[in-house]
Design a protein around this motif. Sequence first.
Motif, mmCIF file in Angstrom:
data_model
loop_
_atom_site.group_PDB
_atom_site.id
_atom_site.type_symbol
_atom_site.label_atom_id
_atom_site.label_comp_id
_atom_site.label_asym_id
_atom_site.label_seq_id
_atom_site.Cartn_x
_atom_site.Cartn_y
_atom_site.Cartn_z
ATOM 1 N N ALA A 1 1.703 -6.453 -17.654
ATOM 2 C CA ALA A 1 2.265 -7.449 -16.728
ATOM 3 C C ALA A 1 2.450 -8.794 -17.414
ATOM 4 C CB ALA A 1 1.346 -7.600 -15.512
ATOM 5 N N GLY A 2 1.455 -9.187 -18.242
ATOM 6 C CA GLY A 2 1.562 -10.474 -18.938
ATOM 7 C C GLY A 2 2.760 -10.500 -19.859
ATOM 8 N N ASN A 3 3.051 -9.365 -20.489
ATOM 9 C CA ASN A 3 4.210 -9.314 -21.381
ATOM 10 C C ASN A 3 5.491 -9.601 -20.597
ATOM 11 O OD1 ASN A 3 6.467 -8.294 -22.912
ATOM 12 N ND2 ASN A 3 4.968 -7.475 -24.349
ATOM 13 N N LEU A 4 5.639 -8.977 -19.425
ATOM 14 C CA LEU A 4 6.858 -9.192 -18.634
ATOM 15 C C LEU A 4 6.960 -10.625 -18.135
ATOM 16 C CD1 LEU A 4 7.227 -6.032 -16.395
ATOM 17 C CD2 LEU A 4 7.968 -6.461 -18.742
ATOM 18 N N LEU A 5 5.789 -11.249 -17.881
ATOM 19 C CA LEU A 5 5.799 -12.583 -17.267
ATOM 20 C C LEU A 5 5.563 -13.698 -18.275
ATOM 21 C CD1 LEU A 5 3.970 -11.912 -13.884
ATOM 22 C CD2 LEU A 5 6.414 -12.072 -14.354
ATOM 23 N N GLN A 6 5.527 -13.390 -19.572
ATOM 24 C CA GLN A 6 5.479 -14.478 -20.541
ATOM 25 C C GLN A 6 6.703 -15.344 -20.301
ATOM 26 O OE1 GLN A 6 6.652 -13.540 -24.700
ATOM 27 N NE2 GLN A 6 6.612 -11.395 -24.073
ATOM 28 N N ARG A 7 6.537 -16.662 -20.469
ATOM 29 C CA ARG A 7 7.642 -17.551 -20.120
ATOM 30 C C ARG A 7 8.808 -17.401 -21.091
ATOM 31 N NH1 ARG A 7 6.778 -21.854 -16.644
ATOM 32 N NH2 ARG A 7 9.047 -21.735 -16.560
ATOM 33 N N THR A 8 10.013 -17.431 -20.531
ATOM 34 C CA THR A 8 11.213 -17.563 -21.351
ATOM 35 C C THR A 8 11.161 -18.984 -21.894
ATOM 36 O OG1 THR A 8 12.411 -16.009 -20.016
ATOM 37 C CG2 THR A 8 13.733 -17.557 -21.286
ATOM 38 N N ARG A 9 11.291 -19.133 -23.206
ATOM 39 C CA ARG A 9 10.979 -20.456 -23.759
ATOM 40 C C ARG A 9 11.686 -20.676 -25.085
ATOM 41 N NH1 ARG A 9 7.082 -16.599 -24.302
ATOM 42 N NH2 ARG A 9 5.888 -16.440 -26.237
ATOM 43 N N CYS A 10 11.665 -21.932 -25.535
ATOM 44 C CA CYS A 10 12.121 -22.268 -26.878
ATOM 45 C C CYS A 10 11.278 -23.448 -27.347
ATOM 46 C CB CYS A 10 13.618 -22.557 -26.905
ATOM 47 S SG CYS A 10 14.076 -24.161 -26.253
ATOM 48 N N ARG B 1 13.676 -25.840 -17.843
ATOM 49 C CA ARG B 1 12.840 -24.691 -17.485
ATOM 50 C C ARG B 1 11.379 -25.137 -17.294
ATOM 51 N NH1 ARG B 1 13.754 -19.107 -17.675
ATOM 52 N NH2 ARG B 1 15.820 -19.269 -18.592
ATOM 53 N N ARG B 2 10.941 -26.096 -18.111
ATOM 54 C CA ARG B 2 9.581 -26.606 -17.987
ATOM 55 C C ARG B 2 9.497 -27.703 -16.926
ATOM 56 N NH1 ARG B 2 9.235 -29.303 -22.541
ATOM 57 N NH2 ARG B 2 9.609 -31.193 -21.379
ATOM 58 N N SER B 3 10.475 -28.639 -16.948
ATOM 59 C CA SER B 3 10.480 -29.790 -16.039
ATOM 60 C C SER B 3 11.875 -29.906 -15.425
ATOM 61 C CB SER B 3 10.147 -31.088 -16.782
ATOM 62 O OG SER B 3 8.994 -30.944 -17.552
ATOM 63 N N ALA C 1 18.086 -20.477 -23.304
ATOM 64 C CA ALA C 1 17.025 -19.717 -23.990
ATOM 65 C C ALA C 1 17.236 -18.214 -23.812
ATOM 66 C CB ALA C 1 15.667 -20.123 -23.443
ATOM 67 N N THR C 2 16.582 -17.445 -24.681
ATOM 68 C CA THR C 2 16.611 -15.981 -24.540
ATOM 69 C C THR C 2 15.237 -15.489 -24.097
ATOM 70 O OG1 THR C 2 15.991 -15.659 -26.856
ATOM 71 C CG2 THR C 2 18.346 -15.671 -26.336
ATOM 72 N N HIS C 3 15.207 -14.344 -23.442
ATOM 73 C CA HIS C 3 13.922 -13.778 -23.032
ATOM 74 C C HIS C 3 13.209 -13.239 -24.267
ATOM 75 C CE1 HIS C 3 10.942 -11.298 -20.999
ATOM 76 N NE2 HIS C 3 11.063 -12.216 -20.059
ATOM 77 N N PRO C 4 11.914 -13.547 -24.426
ATOM 78 C CA PRO C 4 11.248 -13.201 -25.687
ATOM 79 C C PRO C 4 10.713 -11.780 -25.793
ATOM 80 C CG PRO C 4 9.813 -14.561 -24.317
ATOM 81 C CD PRO C 4 11.087 -14.402 -23.560
ATOM 82 N N SER C 5 10.606 -11.049 -24.682
ATOM 83 C CA SER C 5 9.864 -9.781 -24.723
ATOM 84 C C SER C 5 10.673 -8.635 -25.329
ATOM 85 C CB SER C 5 9.437 -9.390 -23.310
ATOM 86 O OG SER C 5 8.968 -8.056 -23.299
ATOM 87 N N ALA D 1 20.258 -13.077 -24.209
ATOM 88 C CA ALA D 1 20.382 -13.681 -22.869
ATOM 89 C C ALA D 1 18.989 -13.987 -22.325
ATOM 90 C CB ALA D 1 21.121 -12.724 -21.920
ATOM 91 N N ALA D 2 18.932 -14.634 -21.191
ATOM 92 C CA ALA D 2 17.636 -15.014 -20.603
ATOM 93 C C ALA D 2 16.950 -13.839 -19.920
ATOM 94 C CB ALA D 2 17.841 -16.152 -19.606
ATOM 95 N N ARG D 3 17.548 -12.689 -19.988
ATOM 96 C CA ARG D 3 16.927 -11.458 -19.493
ATOM 97 C C ARG D 3 17.416 -10.319 -20.387
ATOM 98 N NH1 ARG D 3 20.593 -10.700 -14.019
ATOM 99 N NH2 ARG D 3 22.382 -11.839 -14.824
#
Length: 329
Positions: A109-118, A130-132, A158-162, A265-267
Amino acid sequence: MKEFGYDRPTEVEAALRSVAGDGARFLGGGTNLVDLMKSGVESPRRLVDVRFLPLAGISATTDGGLLLGATATNSDIAAHVEVRRRYPALSQAILAGASGQLRNMATAAGNLLQRTRCAYFADPAEPCNRRSPGTGCGALTGEHHNHAILDWTESCVATHPSDMAVALALFDADVHYRTPGTSGTVPFARFYRPVGDTPHEETMLPEHALITGITLAPVTPALRSRYRKVRERASYAFATVSLAAALELDGDRIADVRLAFGGVAARPWRARTAERLLRGGPATPELFRAAADAELSAARPLRDNAYKVALARNLVPAVLADLADAGNR
Ligand SMILES: Cc1cc2nc3c(=O)[nH]c(=O)nc-3n(C[C@H](O)[C@H](O)[C@H](O)COP(=O)(O)OP(=O)(O)OC[C@H]3O[C@@H](n4cnc5c(N)ncnc54)[C@H](O)[C@@H]3O)c2cc1C
Ligand code: SF4
Protein backbone atom coordinates in the motif's frame (compact mmCIF):
# COMPACT_ATOMS: atom_id res chain seq x y z
CA MET A 1 12.00 17.71 14.74
CA LYS A 2 8.28 18.19 15.39
CA GLU A 3 6.78 15.92 18.02
CA PHE A 4 4.29 13.29 16.85
CA GLY A 5 2.37 10.43 18.46
CA TYR A 6 2.81 6.80 17.47
CA ASP A 7 0.20 4.05 17.63
CA ARG A 8 0.67 0.37 16.84
CA PRO A 9 -2.80 -1.25 16.51
CA THR A 10 -3.20 -4.95 15.87
CA GLU A 11 -6.81 -4.82 14.61
CA VAL A 12 -8.18 -3.03 11.54
CA GLU A 13 -11.06 -1.41 13.49
CA ALA A 14 -8.62 0.01 16.03
CA ALA A 15 -6.42 1.39 13.24
CA LEU A 16 -9.43 3.10 11.63
CA ARG A 17 -10.42 4.68 14.96
CA SER A 18 -6.87 5.79 15.64
CA VAL A 19 -6.38 7.52 12.28
CA ALA A 20 -9.71 9.40 12.42
CA GLY A 21 -8.27 12.23 14.55
CA ASP A 22 -6.83 15.45 13.14
CA GLY A 23 -3.47 15.12 11.44
CA ALA A 24 -3.06 11.35 11.89
CA ARG A 25 -1.54 9.26 9.09
CA PHE A 26 -0.96 5.60 8.43
CA LEU A 27 2.65 4.46 8.48
CA GLY A 28 3.82 1.53 6.34
CA GLY A 29 7.56 0.94 5.98
CA GLY A 30 8.06 4.71 6.36
CA THR A 31 10.51 4.88 3.44
CA ASN A 32 8.59 7.74 1.83
CA LEU A 33 6.58 9.30 4.65
CA VAL A 34 9.45 9.53 7.13
CA ASP A 35 11.70 11.01 4.41
CA LEU A 36 9.12 13.71 3.81
CA MET A 37 8.79 14.35 7.55
CA LYS A 38 12.53 14.84 7.82
CA SER A 39 12.54 17.43 5.03
CA GLY A 40 9.56 19.27 6.53
CA VAL A 41 7.20 18.47 3.64
CA GLU A 42 4.90 16.38 5.87
CA SER A 43 4.17 16.93 9.55
CA PRO A 44 1.59 14.43 10.84
CA ARG A 45 0.54 14.72 14.50
CA ARG A 46 0.25 10.95 14.91
CA LEU A 47 1.45 7.93 12.98
CA VAL A 48 -0.68 4.80 12.98
CA ASP A 49 1.65 1.94 12.15
CA VAL A 50 -0.16 -0.62 9.97
CA ARG A 51 2.54 -3.29 10.01
CA PHE A 52 1.07 -5.13 13.00
CA LEU A 53 -2.33 -5.55 11.34
CA PRO A 54 -3.12 -9.01 9.91
CA LEU A 55 -2.74 -7.77 6.31
CA ALA A 56 0.59 -9.17 5.16
CA GLY A 57 -0.63 -12.35 3.43
CA ILE A 58 -0.41 -13.22 -0.27
CA SER A 59 -3.02 -15.77 -1.32
CA ALA A 60 -5.03 -17.14 -4.25
CA THR A 61 -8.51 -15.66 -4.80
CA THR A 62 -11.53 -17.83 -5.57
CA ASP A 63 -11.61 -16.65 -9.23
CA GLY A 64 -8.00 -17.72 -9.83
CA GLY A 65 -6.40 -14.33 -9.24
CA LEU A 66 -4.06 -13.29 -6.42
CA LEU A 67 -4.56 -11.14 -3.31
CA LEU A 68 -1.61 -9.07 -2.14
CA GLY A 69 -2.08 -7.96 1.46
CA ALA A 70 -1.58 -4.23 2.02
CA THR A 71 1.35 -4.71 4.38
CA ALA A 72 3.11 -7.45 2.39
CA THR A 73 6.60 -6.11 1.78
CA ASN A 74 7.78 -5.31 -1.71
CA SER A 75 10.47 -8.00 -1.28
CA ASP A 76 7.95 -10.68 -0.28
CA ILE A 77 5.72 -9.87 -3.26
CA ALA A 78 8.60 -9.92 -5.73
CA ALA A 79 9.82 -13.28 -4.40
CA HIS A 80 6.41 -14.98 -4.17
CA VAL A 81 6.27 -18.09 -6.33
CA GLU A 82 2.84 -17.32 -7.83
CA VAL A 83 3.81 -13.73 -8.63
CA ARG A 84 6.94 -14.94 -10.39
CA ARG A 85 5.08 -17.69 -12.23
CA ARG A 86 1.91 -15.88 -13.31
CA TYR A 87 2.73 -12.15 -13.07
CA PRO A 88 6.48 -11.99 -13.80
CA ALA A 89 6.31 -8.33 -14.91
CA LEU A 90 5.17 -7.44 -11.38
CA SER A 91 8.10 -9.24 -9.76
CA GLN A 92 10.52 -7.66 -12.25
CA ALA A 93 9.04 -4.18 -11.73
CA ILE A 94 9.41 -4.36 -7.95
CA LEU A 95 12.98 -5.65 -8.22
CA ALA A 96 13.81 -2.75 -10.57
CA GLY A 97 12.84 -0.25 -7.85
CA ALA A 98 14.75 1.33 -4.99
CA SER A 99 17.23 -1.02 -3.22
CA GLY A 100 17.09 -4.34 -1.36
CA GLN A 101 16.95 -2.59 2.02
CA LEU A 102 14.13 -0.28 0.94
CA ARG A 103 12.13 -3.13 -0.60
CA ASN A 104 12.43 -5.10 2.65
CA MET A 105 10.75 -2.23 4.50
CA ALA A 106 8.31 -0.90 1.88
CA THR A 107 4.74 -2.22 1.88
CA ALA A 108 2.38 -2.80 -1.06
CA ALA A 109 0.00 0.00 0.00
CA GLY A 110 2.83 2.41 0.85
CA ASN A 111 4.34 1.86 -2.58
CA LEU A 112 1.08 2.84 -4.30
CA LEU A 113 0.64 5.88 -2.04
CA GLN A 114 4.19 7.22 -2.14
CA ARG A 115 3.85 10.83 -3.21
CA THR A 116 4.21 11.80 -6.84
CA ARG A 117 7.10 14.21 -6.51
CA CYS A 118 10.14 15.93 -7.94
CA ALA A 119 13.08 17.88 -6.50
CA TYR A 120 10.95 21.04 -6.16
CA PHE A 121 8.37 19.09 -4.15
CA ALA A 122 11.05 17.93 -1.73
CA ASP A 123 12.27 21.48 -1.01
CA PRO A 124 9.75 23.56 0.98
CA ALA A 125 11.55 26.75 -0.17
CA GLU A 126 10.55 26.10 -3.82
CA PRO A 127 7.13 26.63 -5.49
CA CYS A 128 5.17 23.39 -5.90
CA ASN A 129 1.41 23.08 -6.44
CA ARG A 130 1.45 19.46 -5.38
CA ARG A 131 3.03 20.22 -2.00
CA SER A 132 1.54 23.72 -1.45
CA PRO A 133 -1.49 24.30 -3.72
CA GLY A 134 -1.45 27.66 -5.50
CA THR A 135 2.30 28.30 -5.26
CA GLY A 136 3.05 27.35 -8.89
CA CYS A 137 5.13 24.62 -10.49
CA GLY A 138 8.88 25.17 -10.31
CA ALA A 139 9.59 22.41 -12.79
CA LEU A 140 7.36 23.70 -15.60
CA THR A 141 10.02 26.17 -16.77
CA GLY A 142 12.82 24.92 -14.49
CA GLU A 143 14.67 21.60 -14.32
CA HIS A 144 12.35 19.01 -15.85
CA HIS A 145 14.42 16.63 -17.91
CA ASN A 146 12.87 13.59 -16.16
CA HIS A 147 9.29 14.88 -16.05
CA ALA A 148 6.10 14.01 -17.94
CA ILE A 149 5.47 13.85 -21.67
CA LEU A 150 1.82 12.75 -21.48
CA ASP A 151 -1.28 13.96 -19.67
CA TRP A 152 0.39 16.83 -17.76
CA THR A 153 -1.11 20.24 -17.07
CA GLU A 154 0.56 23.53 -16.17
CA SER A 155 -0.32 22.75 -12.55
CA CYS A 156 2.14 19.84 -12.35
CA VAL A 157 4.46 18.01 -14.73
CA ALA A 158 5.79 15.33 -12.36
CA THR A 159 5.72 11.60 -13.12
CA HIS A 160 4.50 8.86 -10.81
CA PRO A 161 7.55 7.21 -9.22
CA SER A 162 6.32 3.66 -8.59
CA ASP A 163 7.54 0.76 -10.73
CA MET A 164 5.15 -1.65 -9.02
CA ALA A 165 2.16 0.49 -10.00
CA VAL A 166 3.07 0.25 -13.70
CA ALA A 167 2.88 -3.54 -13.55
CA LEU A 168 -0.37 -3.42 -11.56
CA ALA A 169 -1.88 -1.35 -14.39
CA LEU A 170 -1.11 -4.25 -16.70
CA PHE A 171 -2.91 -6.85 -14.61
CA ASP A 172 -6.23 -5.02 -14.11
CA ALA A 173 -5.73 -4.84 -10.36
CA ASP A 174 -8.34 -3.69 -7.82
CA VAL A 175 -7.48 -1.78 -4.65
CA HIS A 176 -9.57 -2.66 -1.57
CA TYR A 177 -9.99 -0.31 1.36
CA ARG A 178 -11.84 0.20 4.64
CA THR A 179 -13.09 3.33 6.34
CA PRO A 180 -14.98 3.38 9.66
CA GLY A 181 -18.23 1.59 8.87
CA THR A 182 -17.63 1.04 5.13
CA SER A 183 -15.49 -0.91 2.74
CA GLY A 184 -14.87 -0.32 -0.96
CA THR A 185 -12.89 -1.19 -4.07
CA VAL A 186 -11.30 1.11 -6.64
CA PRO A 187 -10.31 -0.42 -10.00
CA PHE A 188 -6.64 0.36 -10.52
CA ALA A 189 -7.39 2.04 -13.86
CA ARG A 190 -9.21 4.77 -11.89
CA PHE A 191 -7.09 4.74 -8.73
CA TYR A 192 -4.91 7.77 -9.59
CA ARG A 193 -6.68 11.01 -10.46
CA PRO A 194 -5.80 12.93 -13.63
CA VAL A 195 -3.59 15.95 -12.74
CA GLY A 196 -6.11 18.67 -13.68
CA ASP A 197 -5.65 21.78 -11.54
CA THR A 198 -5.59 19.87 -8.23
CA PRO A 199 -2.39 17.79 -8.38
CA HIS A 200 -2.31 17.51 -4.56
CA GLU A 201 -5.39 15.23 -4.78
CA GLU A 202 -3.67 12.11 -5.99
CA THR A 203 -6.03 9.14 -5.61
CA MET A 204 -9.71 8.23 -5.51
CA LEU A 205 -9.48 6.89 -1.94
CA PRO A 206 -11.76 8.53 0.64
CA GLU A 207 -10.05 10.46 3.44
CA HIS A 208 -8.45 8.23 6.12
CA ALA A 209 -9.12 5.08 4.07
CA LEU A 210 -6.99 2.09 5.04
CA ILE A 211 -5.89 0.01 2.06
CA THR A 212 -6.38 -3.62 3.05
CA GLY A 213 -5.25 -5.39 -0.11
CA ILE A 214 -4.81 -5.43 -3.87
CA THR A 215 -6.23 -8.17 -6.08
CA LEU A 216 -4.82 -9.17 -9.44
CA ALA A 217 -7.20 -10.54 -12.08
CA PRO A 218 -6.54 -14.12 -13.22
CA VAL A 219 -4.31 -14.55 -16.28
CA THR A 220 -4.12 -17.35 -18.81
CA PRO A 221 -0.90 -19.44 -18.76
CA ALA A 222 -0.17 -18.27 -22.33
CA LEU A 223 0.02 -14.59 -21.33
CA ARG A 224 3.71 -13.75 -20.99
CA SER A 225 4.78 -10.52 -19.35
CA ARG A 226 7.92 -8.46 -18.85
CA TYR A 227 9.04 -5.17 -17.29
CA ARG A 228 11.88 -3.10 -18.69
CA LYS A 229 13.12 0.05 -17.00
CA VAL A 230 15.39 2.65 -18.57
CA ARG A 231 17.12 4.77 -15.91
CA GLU A 232 20.13 6.96 -15.44
CA ARG A 233 22.08 4.45 -13.33
CA ALA A 234 21.74 0.76 -12.64
CA SER A 235 20.07 0.98 -9.22
CA TYR A 236 18.53 3.49 -6.85
CA ALA A 237 17.08 5.54 -9.70
CA PHE A 238 13.52 6.24 -10.75
CA ALA A 239 12.51 5.34 -14.29
CA THR A 240 13.33 7.63 -17.15
CA VAL A 241 10.84 5.55 -19.11
CA SER A 242 9.69 2.04 -18.25
CA LEU A 243 7.37 -0.40 -19.96
CA ALA A 244 5.33 -3.28 -18.57
CA ALA A 245 4.13 -5.48 -21.40
CA ALA A 246 2.11 -8.68 -21.71
CA LEU A 247 1.56 -10.67 -24.88
CA GLU A 248 -0.40 -13.78 -25.81
CA LEU A 249 0.01 -15.20 -29.30
CA ASP A 250 -2.29 -17.46 -31.27
CA GLY A 251 0.12 -18.72 -33.95
CA ASP A 252 1.54 -15.51 -35.42
CA ARG A 253 -1.50 -13.43 -34.42
CA ILE A 254 -1.77 -11.32 -31.31
CA ALA A 255 -4.56 -12.76 -29.17
CA ASP A 256 -4.01 -10.43 -26.20
CA VAL A 257 -1.65 -7.55 -25.59
CA ARG A 258 -1.29 -5.07 -22.72
CA LEU A 259 1.13 -2.19 -22.40
CA ALA A 260 1.72 0.27 -19.55
CA PHE A 261 4.39 2.98 -19.40
CA GLY A 262 6.06 4.40 -16.32
CA GLY A 263 8.01 7.65 -16.16
CA VAL A 264 5.85 9.44 -18.72
CA ALA A 265 2.83 10.76 -16.76
CA ALA A 266 1.55 11.43 -13.25
CA ARG A 267 0.00 7.97 -13.24
CA PRO A 268 0.94 4.67 -14.84
CA TRP A 269 0.03 5.08 -18.50
CA ARG A 270 -1.91 2.19 -19.98
CA ALA A 271 -1.29 2.43 -23.74
CA ARG A 272 -4.82 1.64 -24.92
CA THR A 273 -4.40 3.18 -28.39
CA ALA A 274 -1.43 0.92 -29.12
CA GLU A 275 -3.22 -2.10 -27.67
CA ARG A 276 -6.25 -1.55 -29.93
CA LEU A 277 -4.02 -1.44 -33.01
CA LEU A 278 -2.11 -4.55 -32.03
CA ARG A 279 -4.92 -6.85 -30.91
CA GLY A 280 -5.76 -9.39 -33.64
CA GLY A 281 -2.88 -8.24 -35.87
CA PRO A 282 0.33 -10.03 -36.88
CA ALA A 283 3.21 -10.06 -34.37
CA THR A 284 5.61 -8.16 -36.62
CA PRO A 285 8.17 -5.43 -35.89
CA GLU A 286 6.30 -3.16 -38.33
CA LEU A 287 3.02 -3.42 -36.41
CA PHE A 288 4.80 -3.06 -33.03
CA ARG A 289 6.42 0.16 -34.25
CA ALA A 290 3.20 1.53 -35.78
CA ALA A 291 1.39 0.92 -32.51
CA ALA A 292 4.10 2.75 -30.55
CA ASP A 293 3.94 5.67 -32.99
CA ALA A 294 0.16 5.87 -32.61
CA GLU A 295 0.38 5.94 -28.80
CA LEU A 296 3.18 8.48 -28.69
CA SER A 297 1.49 10.82 -31.16
CA ALA A 298 -0.30 12.24 -28.10
CA ALA A 299 3.02 13.11 -26.38
CA ARG A 300 3.65 16.77 -25.46
CA PRO A 301 7.27 16.92 -24.37
CA LEU A 302 8.55 19.79 -22.23
CA ARG A 303 11.52 21.96 -23.25
CA ASP A 304 14.13 19.42 -22.07
CA ASN A 305 12.58 15.96 -22.24
CA ALA A 306 11.72 15.24 -25.88
CA TYR A 307 14.27 12.40 -25.68
CA LYS A 308 11.68 10.46 -23.68
CA VAL A 309 9.35 10.25 -26.68
CA ALA A 310 11.98 8.38 -28.68
CA LEU A 311 12.81 6.19 -25.68
CA ALA A 312 9.19 5.21 -25.14
CA ARG A 313 8.69 4.62 -28.86
CA ASN A 314 11.70 2.30 -29.02
CA LEU A 315 10.82 0.32 -25.90
CA VAL A 316 7.55 -0.99 -27.35
CA PRO A 317 8.94 -2.95 -30.33
CA ALA A 318 11.97 -4.08 -28.32
CA VAL A 319 9.98 -5.57 -25.43
CA LEU A 320 7.21 -6.99 -27.63
CA ALA A 321 9.80 -8.66 -29.89
CA ASP A 322 11.35 -10.28 -26.79
CA LEU A 323 7.96 -11.54 -25.65
CA ALA A 324 7.01 -12.82 -29.12
CA ASP A 325 10.34 -14.60 -29.36
CA ALA A 326 9.87 -16.19 -25.92
CA GLY A 327 6.38 -17.29 -27.00
CA ASN A 328 7.73 -19.06 -30.07
CA ARG A 329 10.38 -20.98 -28.16
C1 LIG B 1 16.38 6.30 -2.22
C2 LIG B 1 15.05 5.81 -2.69
C3 LIG B 1 14.95 5.27 -3.97
C4 LIG B 1 13.72 4.80 -4.41
N1 LIG B 1 13.63 4.29 -5.69
C5 LIG B 1 12.44 3.80 -6.12
C6 LIG B 1 12.31 3.24 -7.43
O1 LIG B 1 13.26 3.18 -8.20
N2 LIG B 1 11.09 2.76 -7.79
C7 LIG B 1 10.01 2.80 -6.96
O2 LIG B 1 8.94 2.33 -7.35
N3 LIG B 1 10.09 3.33 -5.74
C8 LIG B 1 11.27 3.83 -5.30
N4 LIG B 1 11.36 4.38 -4.05
C9 LIG B 1 10.14 4.57 -3.28
C10 LIG B 1 9.79 3.39 -2.43
O3 LIG B 1 9.35 2.33 -3.26
C11 LIG B 1 8.64 3.86 -1.53
O4 LIG B 1 9.20 4.77 -0.60
C12 LIG B 1 7.96 2.72 -0.81
O5 LIG B 1 7.38 1.82 -1.72
C13 LIG B 1 6.87 3.27 0.11
O6 LIG B 1 6.34 2.22 0.89
P1 LIG B 1 6.26 2.36 2.46
O7 LIG B 1 5.53 1.18 2.99
O8 LIG B 1 7.62 2.62 3.05
O9 LIG B 1 5.36 3.65 2.57
P2 LIG B 1 5.27 4.78 3.72
O10 LIG B 1 6.39 5.74 3.54
O11 LIG B 1 5.11 4.12 5.04
O12 LIG B 1 3.89 5.43 3.33
C14 LIG B 1 3.66 6.07 2.09
C15 LIG B 1 2.23 6.60 2.10
O13 LIG B 1 1.31 5.52 2.14
C16 LIG B 1 0.38 5.68 3.22
N5 LIG B 1 0.03 4.32 3.65
C17 LIG B 1 0.89 3.32 3.96
N6 LIG B 1 0.20 2.18 4.18
C18 LIG B 1 -1.11 2.47 4.02
C19 LIG B 1 -2.32 1.70 4.08
N7 LIG B 1 -2.33 0.40 4.33
N8 LIG B 1 -3.49 2.34 3.84
C20 LIG B 1 -3.51 3.66 3.55
N9 LIG B 1 -2.41 4.43 3.48
C21 LIG B 1 -1.22 3.83 3.69
C22 LIG B 1 1.12 6.52 4.24
O14 LIG B 1 0.22 7.25 5.07
C23 LIG B 1 1.90 7.45 3.32
O15 LIG B 1 1.07 8.50 2.88
C24 LIG B 1 12.57 4.86 -3.59
C25 LIG B 1 12.68 5.38 -2.28
C26 LIG B 1 13.91 5.85 -1.84
C27 LIG B 1 13.99 6.41 -0.45
S1 SF4 C 1 6.17 19.05 -11.25
FE1 SF4 C 1 4.58 18.78 -9.69
S2 SF4 C 1 5.75 18.02 -7.95
FE2 SF4 C 1 7.24 19.05 -9.32
S3 SF4 C 1 7.29 21.25 -8.77
FE3 SF4 C 1 5.72 21.06 -10.31
S4 SF4 C 1 3.86 20.82 -9.07
FE4 SF4 C 1 5.53 20.27 -7.73
